[in-house]
Scaffold this active site. Structure first.
Site, PDB file in Angstrom:
ATOM      1  N   ASP A 120      -2.228  -6.481   2.523  1.00 19.08           N
ATOM      2  CA  ASP A 120      -3.356  -7.417   2.459  1.00 19.08           C
ATOM      3  C   ASP A 120      -4.162  -7.168   1.181  1.00 19.08           C
ATOM      4  O   ASP A 120      -4.379  -8.075   0.375  1.00 19.08           O
ATOM      5  CB  ASP A 120      -4.262  -7.255   3.691  1.00 19.08           C
ATOM      6  N   GLN A 174      -0.523   1.242  -7.342  1.00 20.81           N
ATOM      7  CA  GLN A 174       0.204  -0.029  -7.324  1.00 20.81           C
ATOM      8  C   GLN A 174       0.735  -0.403  -8.705  1.00 20.81           C
ATOM      9  O   GLN A 174       1.812  -0.972  -8.838  1.00 20.81           O
ATOM     10  CB  GLN A 174      -0.694  -1.145  -6.786  1.00 20.81           C
ATOM     11  N   GLU A 179       5.185  -8.217   2.381  1.00 22.37           N
ATOM     12  CA  GLU A 179       5.028  -9.377   1.513  1.00 22.37           C
ATOM     13  C   GLU A 179       5.030  -8.987   0.024  1.00 22.37           C
ATOM     14  O   GLU A 179       5.808  -9.501  -0.764  1.00 22.37           O
ATOM     15  CB  GLU A 179       3.706 -10.064   1.876  1.00 22.37           C
TER      16      GLU A 179
HETATM   17  O1  TRH Z   1       2.103  -2.440   3.416  1.00 24.72           O
HETATM   18  P1  TRH Z   1       2.744  -3.652   3.959  1.00 24.72           P
HETATM   19  O2  TRH Z   1       3.417  -3.503   5.243  1.00 24.72           O
HETATM   20  O3  TRH Z   1       1.675  -4.766   4.014  1.00 24.72           O
HETATM   21  C1  TRH Z   1       1.490  -5.908   4.792  1.00 24.72           C
HETATM   22  C2  TRH Z   1       0.447  -5.655   5.826  1.00 24.72           C
HETATM   23  O4  TRH Z   1       0.994  -4.931   6.882  1.00 24.72           O
HETATM   24  C3  TRH Z   1      -0.078  -6.959   6.294  1.00 24.72           C
HETATM   25  O5  TRH Z   1      -0.998  -6.834   7.365  1.00 24.72           O
HETATM   26  C4  TRH Z   1       1.011  -7.892   6.652  1.00 24.72           C
HETATM   27  O6  TRH Z   1       0.437  -9.087   6.880  1.00 24.72           O
HETATM   28  C5  TRH Z   1       1.988  -8.005   5.513  1.00 24.72           C
HETATM   29  O7  TRH Z   1       2.492  -6.717   5.173  1.00 24.72           O
HETATM   30  C6  TRH Z   1       3.123  -8.952   5.779  1.00 24.72           C
HETATM   31  O8  TRH Z   1       3.842  -4.191   2.889  1.00 24.72           O
HETATM   32  P2  TRH Z   1       3.673  -4.891   1.470  1.00 24.72           P
HETATM   33  O9  TRH Z   1       3.193  -6.293   1.643  1.00 24.72           O
HETATM   34  O10 TRH Z   1       4.934  -4.713   0.759  1.00 24.72           O
HETATM   35  O11 TRH Z   1       2.542  -4.098   0.695  1.00 24.72           O
HETATM   36  C7  TRH Z   1       2.716  -2.790   0.231  1.00 24.72           C
HETATM   37  C8  TRH Z   1       1.800  -2.558  -0.963  1.00 24.72           C
HETATM   38  O12 TRH Z   1       1.715  -1.174  -1.233  1.00 24.72           O
HETATM   39  C9  TRH Z   1       2.273  -3.235  -2.235  1.00 24.72           C
HETATM   40  O13 TRH Z   1       1.183  -3.805  -2.922  1.00 24.72           O
HETATM   41  C10 TRH Z   1       2.845  -2.081  -3.053  1.00 24.72           C
HETATM   42  C11 TRH Z   1       1.958  -0.965  -2.610  1.00 24.72           C
HETATM   43  N1  TRH Z   1       2.505   0.385  -2.815  1.00 24.72           N
HETATM   44  C12 TRH Z   1       1.918   1.198  -3.773  1.00 24.72           C
HETATM   45  O14 TRH Z   1       0.950   0.779  -4.453  1.00 24.72           O
HETATM   46  N2  TRH Z   1       2.389   2.470  -3.951  1.00 24.72           N
HETATM   47  C13 TRH Z   1       3.450   2.950  -3.248  1.00 24.72           C
HETATM   48  O15 TRH Z   1       3.854   4.116  -3.468  1.00 24.72           O
HETATM   49  C14 TRH Z   1       4.051   2.097  -2.290  1.00 24.72           C
HETATM   50  C15 TRH Z   1       5.232   2.608  -1.506  1.00 24.72           C
HETATM   51  C16 TRH Z   1       3.551   0.824  -2.098  1.00 24.72           C
END
Ligand code: TRH
Length: 399
Positions: A22, A260, A278
């Site tokens: 999110d 990120q 996402e």
């Molecule tokens: O973390 P997610 O599962 O996020 C979401 C939320 O759960 C949300 O509520 C839901 O609606 C949505 O999924 C579908 O997965 P996502 O979307 O891939 O986000 C992960 C974020 O974390 C992404 O911006 C990359 C970041 N990230 C880092 O910055 N550093 C890291 O080491 C990792 C592994 C990820």
């Protein structure tokens, strides 16, 4: 760039439901609107601790802070502030009543109000994109749907992203340097590198075993998250962050959580990306790497419809062998199926799957990116701008 006499004031409001996606999406959009569209952005977030995980510059206890030229505010500050020229609520989060009242008081002539929705490849999204939802006070809220077709709002993509990835791909030392700076050993020569960032999923042992027994060495980079426990179970040991261990042909490394800004490098460094939710799902597509998507599980199994809808689009132009290998692997991963056979078939087709991923990335990149489409949507029916000279409260850089 917007053609207004003053920079457009844009409010993004993000409620963190869980995990990082999110705020991850909100943060990307905030920076892009600031840097590529000249907006003055205030980002209201209700969970600054989660925000700090993806952006270590964030200080969770601060009442107001400016990071990368974006003004970050705690959620409750809505109560005291007037809305900007554009208000974007992320994923249907409920704004505070006082803020809604002020949007309504200023009215449609002054405020454009959007609800940026979740990403889905389903057909109905095209019909719902830019639909107006009339609100009390005579103001419309517009649904803005990301998506994979020209009739949707597109995907977040910074203007220099693909050029940065292309220069990384051209530079053989880029991966080595990136891994070293993360404290990770270089993978064995000719090893297949796999990045694992998925939700919890049982039945991982046959997949790990298949990699351990394969003739080609594999290095598995495991992101922090629920999969670490699954891997530890199989290893019968606890792999600490930064630690590596070897089982047969398989080297396992427990990654730290990276900011990120550096997450793309992990995707670019991998030959196969297991991603989720996402944001990481979209970034893996821009990485143009073979990927396996673990969809965010919904109670009514709606995520399986989303999975099938995406597979239909993603594989529409794929050769049959790629179609079958990718479908089998993704369905097995998402539906709790047996992974060994699906993985072996997937690996057997990797060169073709990689070419397919590159073609898909090129196809997507022909569409305008999400931030540009959002800016176009609010320009299409511009509201009367607020007084040009007054800086927005809550938008001043911290002294
Ligand atoms: O973390 P997610 O599962 O996020 C979401 C939320 O759960 C949300 O509520 C839901 O609606 C949505 O999924 C579908 O997965 P996502 O979307 O891939 O986000 C992960 C974020 O974390 C992404 O911006 C990359 C970041 N990230 C880092 O910055 N550093 C890291 O080491 C990792 C592994 C990820």
């Amino acid at each position: 760039m917007l053609s207004m006499s003053h920079p457009l004031n844009c409010d993004l409001l993000c409620h963190v439901v869980d995990n990082f996606g999110d705020v991850g999406v909100a943060w990307r959009l905030a920076r892009q609107l600031t840097h590529e569209h000249g907006c003055v952005v205030r980002l209201f977030v209700d969970d600054l601790n989660t925000f700090a995980a993806i952006c270590p510059e964030i200080q969770p206890r601060m009442g107001q802070q400016t990071v990368d030229s974006v003004n970050i505010l705690p959620w409750s500050r809505q109560q005291q502030l007037d809305p900007g020229d554009v208000v974007v609520e992320m994923f249907g989060c409920h704004l505070m009543p006082g803020f809604i009242e002020r949007i309504q008081r200023l009215g449609a002539k002054r405020v454009r109000w959007f609800n940026l929705e979740h990403l889905s490849a389903e057909d109905w999204v095209e019909g719902a994109h830019l639909r107006a939802s009339p609100q009390p006070g005579g103001i419309d809220k517009l649904f803005f749907f990301p998506g994979f077709t020209a009739a949707t709002g597109g995907l977040l993509r910074e203007s220099d992203l693909l050029a940065r990835r292309a220069s990384w791909d051209r530079l053989p030392s880029a991966r080595r340097i990136a891994l070293r700076s993360l404290g990770l050993p270089p993978p064995p020569e000719h090893a297949l590198t796999v990045l694992l960032f998925s939700y919890a999923r049982g039945g991982l042992a046959p997949w790990l075993q298949a990699m351990a027994e394969a003739s080609r060495p594999t290095t598995l980079w495991i992101c922090p998250g629920p999969m670490r426990a699954e891997v530890d179970n199989w290893l019968s040991m606890q792999l600490a962050t930064g630690q590596s261990t070897v089982r047969g042909s398989l080297t396992l490394c427990a990654l730290p959580f990276v900011p990120q800004e550096r997450f793309d490098e992990l995707l670019w460094a991998a030959d196969v990306c297991v991603v989720r939710g996402e944001d990481s799902f979209v970034r893996a597509q821009w990485a143009a790497r073979p990927m396996i998507w673990h969809a965010y599980v919904q109670h009514d199994q709606a995520h399986l419809d989303k999975l099938e809808a995406f597979l239909r689009r993603y594989l529409a132009a794929a050769e049959p062998a790629v179609h079958d290998a990718v479908t089998a692997m993704w369905e097995a991963w998402n539906e709790g199926g047996e992974l060994r056979h699906a993985w072996q078939e997937f690996c057997a087709r990797l060169p073709q799957i990689r070419r397919h991923a590159q073609a898909w990335c090129e196809q997507l990149s022909a569409m305008p990116d999400l931030a540009s489409q959002l800016a176009r949507a609010w320009q299409a029916a511009p509201a009367a701008p607020a007084e040009a000279s007054a800086p927005m409260p809550g938008a001043e850089p911290l002294k």
